[in-house]
Write a protein that holds these residues in place. Structure first.
Motif, PDB file in Angstrom:
ATOM      1  N   PHE A  60      -3.684  13.277  -4.969  1.00 19.62           N
ATOM      2  CA  PHE A  60      -3.259  12.712  -3.697  1.00 19.62           C
ATOM      3  C   PHE A  60      -2.051  11.838  -3.994  1.00 19.62           C
ATOM      4  CE2 PHE A  60      -7.666  13.824  -3.220  1.00 19.62           C
ATOM      5  CZ  PHE A  60      -7.661  14.479  -2.002  1.00 19.62           C
ATOM      6  N   PHE A  61      -1.280  11.515  -2.980  1.00 19.21           N
ATOM      7  CA  PHE A  61      -0.129  10.647  -3.190  1.00 19.21           C
ATOM      8  C   PHE A  61      -0.020   9.649  -2.050  1.00 19.21           C
ATOM      9  CE2 PHE A  61       1.525  14.302  -0.882  1.00 19.21           C
ATOM     10  CZ  PHE A  61       2.332  13.728   0.093  1.00 19.21           C
ATOM     11  N   ALA A  62       0.695   8.560  -2.314  1.00 16.60           N
ATOM     12  CA  ALA A  62       0.912   7.512  -1.324  1.00 16.60           C
ATOM     13  C   ALA A  62       2.325   6.981  -1.480  1.00 16.60           C
ATOM     14  CB  ALA A  62      -0.102   6.390  -1.518  1.00 16.60           C
ATOM     15  N   GLN A  63       2.992   6.761  -0.350  1.00 11.87           N
ATOM     16  CA  GLN A  63       4.361   6.253  -0.358  1.00 11.87           C
ATOM     17  C   GLN A  63       4.522   5.176   0.711  1.00 11.87           C
ATOM     18  OE1 GLN A  63       6.010  10.164   0.566  1.00 11.87           O
ATOM     19  NE2 GLN A  63       7.156  10.084  -1.345  1.00 11.87           N
ATOM     20  N   ILE A  64       5.279   4.147   0.354  1.00 12.23           N
ATOM     21  CA  ILE A  64       5.670   3.113   1.298  1.00 12.23           C
ATOM     22  C   ILE A  64       7.191   3.067   1.301  1.00 12.23           C
ATOM     23  CG2 ILE A  64       5.651   0.623   1.791  1.00 12.23           C
ATOM     24  CD1 ILE A  64       2.941   1.994   2.233  1.00 12.23           C
ATOM     25  N   PHE A  65       7.792   3.161   2.482  1.00 12.26           N
ATOM     26  CA  PHE A  65       9.250   3.164   2.624  1.00 12.26           C
ATOM     27  C   PHE A  65       9.710   1.869   3.284  1.00 12.26           C
ATOM     28  CE2 PHE A  65       8.122   7.560   2.247  1.00 12.26           C
ATOM     29  CZ  PHE A  65       9.194   8.165   1.614  1.00 12.26           C
ATOM     30  N   VAL A 107      -1.923   2.285   0.810  1.00 16.70           N
ATOM     31  CA  VAL A 107      -1.142   2.092   2.038  1.00 16.70           C
ATOM     32  C   VAL A 107      -1.829   1.251   3.098  1.00 16.70           C
ATOM     33  CG1 VAL A 107       0.128   4.251   1.689  1.00 16.70           C
ATOM     34  CG2 VAL A 107      -1.929   4.252   3.107  1.00 16.70           C
ATOM     35  N   GLU A 108      -3.095   0.946   2.951  1.00 18.42           N
ATOM     36  CA  GLU A 108      -3.832   0.321   4.046  1.00 18.42           C
ATOM     37  C   GLU A 108      -3.329  -1.069   4.434  1.00 18.42           C
ATOM     38  OE1 GLU A 108      -7.950   0.296   3.002  1.00 18.42           O
ATOM     39  OE2 GLU A 108      -7.636  -1.018   1.288  1.00 18.42           O
ATOM     40  N   ALA A 109      -2.701  -1.792   3.533  1.00 17.82           N
ATOM     41  CA  ALA A 109      -2.154  -3.106   3.884  1.00 17.82           C
ATOM     42  C   ALA A 109      -0.864  -2.982   4.691  1.00 17.82           C
ATOM     43  CB  ALA A 109      -1.890  -3.922   2.617  1.00 17.82           C
ATOM     44  N   TYR A 110      -0.269  -1.795   4.700  1.00 18.86           N
ATOM     45  CA  TYR A 110       1.035  -1.594   5.322  1.00 18.86           C
ATOM     46  C   TYR A 110       1.006  -0.756   6.588  1.00 18.86           C
ATOM     47  CZ  TYR A 110       2.340  -2.955   0.593  1.00 18.86           C
ATOM     48  OH  TYR A 110       2.458  -3.620  -0.604  1.00 18.86           O
ATOM     49  N   ALA A 111      -0.086  -0.040   6.835  1.00 23.82           N
ATOM     50  CA  ALA A 111      -0.104   0.908   7.950  1.00 23.82           C
ATOM     51  C   ALA A 111      -1.494   1.019   8.560  1.00 23.82           C
ATOM     52  CB  ALA A 111       0.336   2.288   7.453  1.00 23.82           C
ATOM     53  N   ASP A 112      -1.520   1.477   9.808  1.00 26.10           N
ATOM     54  CA  ASP A 112      -2.787   1.754  10.473  1.00 26.10           C
ATOM     55  C   ASP A 112      -3.363   3.046   9.898  1.00 26.10           C
ATOM     56  OD1 ASP A 112      -2.398  -0.479  12.091  1.00 26.10           O
ATOM     57  OD2 ASP A 112      -1.429   0.692  13.675  1.00 26.10           O
ATOM     58  N   ILE A 113      -4.646   3.046   9.619  1.00 18.91           N
ATOM     59  CA  ILE A 113      -5.316   4.194   9.008  1.00 18.91           C
ATOM     60  C   ILE A 113      -6.211   4.881  10.041  1.00 18.91           C
ATOM     61  CG2 ILE A 113      -6.806   4.977   7.133  1.00 18.91           C
ATOM     62  CD1 ILE A 113      -4.133   3.630   6.235  1.00 18.91           C
ATOM     63  N   PRO A 114      -5.918   6.118  10.404  1.00 22.66           N
ATOM     64  CA  PRO A 114      -6.797   6.846  11.326  1.00 22.66           C
ATOM     65  C   PRO A 114      -8.191   7.031  10.722  1.00 22.66           C
ATOM     66  CG  PRO A 114      -4.687   7.988  11.065  1.00 22.66           C
ATOM     67  CD  PRO A 114      -4.737   6.905  10.029  1.00 22.66           C
ATOM     68  N   GLU A 115      -9.195   7.001  11.564  1.00 20.37           N
ATOM     69  CA  GLU A 115     -10.584   7.128  11.100  1.00 20.37           C
ATOM     70  C   GLU A 115     -10.836   8.422  10.344  1.00 20.37           C
ATOM     71  OE1 GLU A 115     -13.693   6.458  13.936  1.00 20.37           O
ATOM     72  OE2 GLU A 115     -12.635   4.736  14.809  1.00 20.37           O
ATOM     73  N   THR A 116     -10.144   9.483  10.702  1.00 23.60           N
ATOM     74  CA  THR A 116     -10.395  10.793  10.109  1.00 23.60           C
ATOM     75  C   THR A 116      -9.525  11.086   8.879  1.00 23.60           C
ATOM     76  OG1 THR A 116      -8.803  11.879  11.555  1.00 23.60           O
ATOM     77  CG2 THR A 116     -11.096  11.729  12.356  1.00 23.60           C
ATOM     78  N   LEU A 117      -8.690  10.142   8.459  1.00 19.52           N
ATOM     79  CA  LEU A 117      -7.710  10.435   7.412  1.00 19.52           C
ATOM     80  C   LEU A 117      -8.355  10.896   6.105  1.00 19.52           C
ATOM     81  CD1 LEU A 117      -4.771  10.619   6.595  1.00 19.52           C
ATOM     82  CD2 LEU A 117      -4.858   8.179   6.002  1.00 19.52           C
ATOM     83  N   ALA A 118      -9.362  10.200   5.630  1.00 21.36           N
ATOM     84  CA  ALA A 118     -10.007  10.603   4.369  1.00 21.36           C
ATOM     85  C   ALA A 118     -10.592  12.010   4.486  1.00 21.36           C
ATOM     86  CB  ALA A 118     -11.074   9.600   3.959  1.00 21.36           C
ATOM     87  N   ALA A 119     -11.227  12.301   5.602  1.00 26.51           N
ATOM     88  CA  ALA A 119     -11.801  13.641   5.811  1.00 26.51           C
ATOM     89  C   ALA A 119     -10.703  14.696   5.910  1.00 26.51           C
ATOM     90  CB  ALA A 119     -12.669  13.661   7.063  1.00 26.51           C
TER      91      ALA A 119
END
Length: 108
Positions: A28-33, A66-78
């Motif tokens: 998996f990957f994560a990016q903050i711009f 990314v959770e400190a920087y953006a809203d996380i949809p409930e279904t994202l992990a799934a």
């Protein structure tokens, strides 16, 4: 590869947050711009994790980045898990395998 652009939280200087699944790297990957003078709308990735094989082994690890920087949809992990599962059994093509061999010393 999958890619989800997330809504940034106001007031933290972030213009874009992204998470996804990279099948060739099996991570998996994560990016903050954040904005730059040259590209105030697109910015540059000031945080970018998941660029090595297996670097972020689960959706939850990518989401934590990314959770400190953006809203996380409930279904994202799934959704990310479904993206990964949809690629089970997909093999690298000849050129992908060669690129991985050159970059990482492996074709797995």
């Amino acid at each position: 590869m999958s890619r989800y652009e997330l809504k940034p939280r106001p007031g933290n200087g972030v213009i874009k947050a992204v998470v996804g699944w990279d099948r060739p790297l099996q991570t998996f990957f994560a990016q903050i711009f954040t904005p730059t003078d040259e590209e105030p709308e697109e910015g540059e990735a000031t945080i970018w994790l998941g660029t090595e094989p297996g670097a972020l082994p689960s959706p939850e690890v990518a989401i934590r980045v990314v959770e400190a920087y953006a809203d996380i949809p409930e279904t994202l992990a799934a959704d990310l898990t479904a993206d990964m599962n949809a690629t089970v059994g997909v093999k690298d093509g000849l050129h992908q395998a060669e690129a991985k061999r050159r970059l990482f010393g492996s074709i797995n």
